[in-house]
Design an enzyme around this catalytic site. Sequence first.
Site, PDB file in Angstrom:
ATOM      1  N   ASN A  62       0.827  -1.198   0.000  1.00 28.55           N
ATOM      2  CA  ASN A  62       0.000   0.000   0.000  1.00 28.55           C
ATOM      3  C   ASN A  62       0.867   1.255   0.000  1.00 28.55           C
ATOM      4  OD1 ASN A  62       0.560  -0.828   2.773  1.00 28.55           O
ATOM      5  ND2 ASN A  62      -0.929   0.676   3.482  1.00 28.55           N
ATOM      6  N   GLU A  64       0.262   5.258   0.694  1.00 32.22           N
ATOM      7  CA  GLU A  64      -0.643   6.313   1.130  1.00 32.22           C
ATOM      8  C   GLU A  64      -0.214   7.674   0.589  1.00 32.22           C
ATOM      9  OE1 GLU A  64      -2.071   4.289   5.315  1.00 32.22           O
ATOM     10  OE2 GLU A  64      -0.778   6.048   5.413  1.00 32.22           O
ATOM     11  N   CYS A  73      -4.150   0.804  -2.464  1.00 34.00           N
ATOM     12  CA  CYS A  73      -3.972  -0.408  -1.664  1.00 34.00           C
ATOM     13  C   CYS A  73      -2.984  -1.366  -2.324  1.00 34.00           C
ATOM     14  CB  CYS A  73      -5.310  -1.120  -1.493  1.00 34.00           C
ATOM     15  SG  CYS A  73      -6.566  -0.149  -0.654  1.00 34.00           S
ATOM     16  N   GLU A  75      -3.253  -4.481  -3.018  1.00 35.84           N
ATOM     17  CA  GLU A  75      -3.835  -5.355  -4.035  1.00 35.84           C
ATOM     18  C   GLU A  75      -3.876  -4.666  -5.400  1.00 35.84           C
ATOM     19  OE1 GLU A  75      -5.793  -6.380  -0.056  1.00 35.84           O
ATOM     20  OE2 GLU A  75      -5.164  -4.569  -1.108  1.00 35.84           O
ATOM     21  N   CYS A 113     -10.368  -4.444   0.895  1.00 37.25           N
ATOM     22  CA  CYS A 113     -11.421  -3.435   0.975  1.00 37.25           C
ATOM     23  C   CYS A 113     -12.357  -3.577  -0.225  1.00 37.25           C
ATOM     24  CB  CYS A 113     -10.806  -2.030   1.033  1.00 37.25           C
ATOM     25  SG  CYS A 113     -10.121  -1.457  -0.548  1.00 37.25           S
ATOM     26  N   CYS A 116     -10.857  -2.854  -3.743  1.00 36.18           N
ATOM     27  CA  CYS A 116      -9.931  -3.928  -4.121  1.00 36.18           C
ATOM     28  C   CYS A 116     -10.689  -5.194  -4.487  1.00 36.18           C
ATOM     29  CB  CYS A 116      -8.923  -4.196  -3.004  1.00 36.18           C
ATOM     30  SG  CYS A 116      -7.693  -2.882  -2.861  1.00 36.18           S
TER      31      CYS A 116
END
Length: 162
Positions: A62, A64, A73, A75, A113, A116
Amino acid sequence: MKKEQLSFSYEVLDAFDALYEADQELFKKAREATQFAYAPYSRFYVGAAAALQNGRVITGSNQENASFPAGICAERVLLSAAASAYPGVPLLTIANSYFNKNNGKSERPLAPCGICRQSLLEYELRQQQPIRLLLGGMEGKIFIIDDAKSLLPLYFSGSDMT
């Protein structure tokens, strides 16, 4: 009114050692990928590793950004990297792990999430074969899910727009 029910099955392994050797290696790569996460705001480091049909392994973490929600993210980093580096090569299995620096724990499996889940589903539909998921932390149980579609049973796809 008719009631319907959706459910899916998944395996629960009590520990990392219960994985097959190839899955252990992939999961190690996902755990290692957490070290490359950029998560100064959430302090929640996620790593993902994928085994591709051509034998390659690719990782993502990930990333940010202070301009929320501009981060991405692990993924989706992984899917983007795979599609860019190996276009048209199917992903077979994705291992996903995390480390929560806020409390120092990562002992239970966490699912991707919502965005994702949609991205994994779309990738799976595009490659026309399932993507197996291994979900877990740095310790504890591991969930094995046979396909990404199981995480989003009432999904929306491009076929809905035709």
